[in-house]
Design an enzyme around this catalytic site. Structure first.
Site, PDB file in Angstrom:
ATOM      1  N   SER A  45       0.868  -1.173   0.000  1.00  0.00           N
ATOM      2  CA  SER A  45       0.000   0.000   0.000  1.00  0.00           C
ATOM      3  C   SER A  45       0.907   1.226   0.000  1.00  0.00           C
ATOM      4  O   SER A  45       1.784   1.335   0.871  1.00  0.00           O
ATOM      5  CB  SER A  45      -0.889  -0.029   1.247  1.00  0.00           C
ATOM      6  N   GLU A  46       0.743   2.127  -0.957  1.00  0.00           N
ATOM      7  CA  GLU A  46       1.757   3.172  -1.152  1.00  0.00           C
ATOM      8  C   GLU A  46       1.870   4.165  -0.006  1.00  0.00           C
ATOM      9  O   GLU A  46       2.836   4.908   0.076  1.00  0.00           O
ATOM     10  CB  GLU A  46       1.577   3.890  -2.495  1.00  0.00           C
TER      11      GLU A  46
END
Lengths: 217, 225
Positions: A45-46
């Protein structure tokens, strides 16, 4: 939630391999974790997490443990946390095996437009361009037609490009396409459409094998 | 301890026209107490560097409505309709930066590096007017580093020296923004004595942090997992 979206998510899930590090974009890609079966993948998840787990129950929500879509999440076994610059070292630096993202348009060679609509305000790009530039493999998961009925797979982009790097594959509710230097190749039909019917609702020409078999969806 | 200040004191360090680096991803890991102080002040013409501008009336969205802002630099503003409206009314300048480029630009700003070449956004509208360079057959664009006058960040805990630990994904942009402001103010939920934080868990060492403010919205701690 539409059946078509679920169908697309299920078909994308088949493309995932055990042990891969995967970044899932907003929209249809967020449905994929429900259809992984026994496959073990690591979701990146960035906003700073490798090893994203399922949605927590009400008592375990922490709004400082969220996905890039800003929804509460949990951490899977072996998860790790990092800051935004390290997250994009992973993404831009080619350490993420696969990015699955939506698109507004894809051209016949796999060039992606997924951040802006011409004539509208262009105020959000997020991590899309970084993922396009840096993920090892890119699958576009999208409805075959846009809401206005126009095909998403087109000869040439009329929407602003997200980068020169091309997608590897496009999966819609009707078909699976692969992109190569020769152009678009139809590799599977996922609905009742014939190849000719598919051509009618697709904005780019595509190659296909004559023995193209229909798969059950 | 000298680093702990009252929340109203932060206004002494912020001038009209300053560039502020503000941590957070949406509302997560956002210094809401510091933003409240600023929103209630008469500061003007501020430039905010942050991934988003919060949500309508929340987080940096509150600062937007207070009329303190001149410009916002970040990656995603579409989720705050007020920001979109202010931009189309000509009341807010917006510079759109891809999220990874934003993080790296701030990292460079804090690391004494003037700019960097990236593959991100090559061939797009974002690359227009930027220098291109080919390395090993691949095209890159030049992006300038970003620095700020003041960084406003949010951490879970500080010790009295200013060492910081973060809450899960609340770390996001806070750790890099802690390095790139001339003055760095950290809002924290809890302050402990120096020595009480395990050095293995400290993410931001104290030399980056100038001032600490206690969060007035400390959330209920819930069990995770």
């Amino acid at each position: 939630m539409s059946l078509e979206r679920i169908k697309i998510a299920k078909r994308v899930a088949q493309e995932l391999s055990d042990g891969e590090v995967i970044n899932l974009g907003v929209g249809i890609p967020t449905l994929i974790p429900d259809y992984l079966g026994d496959k073990k993948v690591y979701l990146q998840s960035e906003n700073g997490l490798l090893g994203m787990g399922p949605t927590p129950d009400e008592e375990n929500i922490n709004m400082d443990l969220i996905s890039a879509s800003k929804k509460p999440i949990t951490m899977d076994t072996g998860a790790s946390l990092f800051d935004s610059s390290d997250s994009f070292v992973m993404i831009r630096g080619g350490h993420v095996d696969l990015a699955v993202m939506g698109a507004l348009q894809v051209d016949q060679y796999g060039e992606i437009a997924n951040w802006a609509v011409p004539g509208k305000t262009i105020l959000g790009v997020g991590g899309a361009m970084d993922l396009v530039a840096g993920a090892k493999r890119i699958i576009i998961a999208s409805r075959h037609l846009a809401k206005d009925g126009s095909p998403k797979l087109v000869k040439e982009l009329t929407f602003p490009s997200s980068g020169v790097r091309k997608a590897d594959m496009l999966i819609t509710e009707h078909a699976v396409f692969k992109f190569t230097e020769k152009g678009t190749e139809l590799i599977e039909i996922l609905s009742d459409l014939t190849v000719n019917e598919l051509k009618e609702i697709t904005g780019a020409e595509f190659l296909y094998s004559t023995q193209l078999s229909k798969s059950e969806s | 301890m000298e680093k702990l200040i009252e929340r109203s004191d932060i206004l002494n360090f912020i001038n009209n026209g300053d560039t502020l680096l503000v941590g957070g991803f949406g509302l997560s890991g956002t210094p809401l107490t510091l933003i409240d102080e600023l929103a209630a002040s008469d500061k003007k013409d501020l430039t905010i560097v942050s991934n988003n501008l919060g949500e309508e009336g929340r987080g940096l969205g509150k600062l937007l409505l207070s009329g303190c802002l001149k410009k916002a630099k970040g990656s995603y503003f579409t989720t705050n309709r007020d920001a979109v409206q202010a931009w189309s009314d000509g009341k807010l300048e917006i510079e759109l930066i891809p999220q990874g480029t934003l993080a790296e630009a701030v990292r460079c700003g804090g690391a004494g590096i003037g700019g960097f070449y990236t593959k991100t956004a090559v061939g797009t509208k974002v690359a227009e007017g930027k220098e291109e360079k080919v390395f090993d057959g691949e095209t890159y664009i030049l992006e300038r580093a970003i620095k700020g006058d003041v960084s406003l960040i949010k951490a879970l805990k500080a010790d009295t020296l200013g060492n910081l630990v973060y809450d899960h994904t609340g770390r996001n942009f806070n750790a890099v923004m802690a390095t790139a402001g001339k003055i760095v103010i950290a809002e924290v939920d809890e302050i402990v004595e120096a020595g009480e934080l395990d050095p293995l868990e400290i993410v931001t060492p104290h030399l980056y942090v100038d001032y600490i403010v206690k969060n007035k919205y400390v959330k209920k701690r819930r069990k995770i997992r």
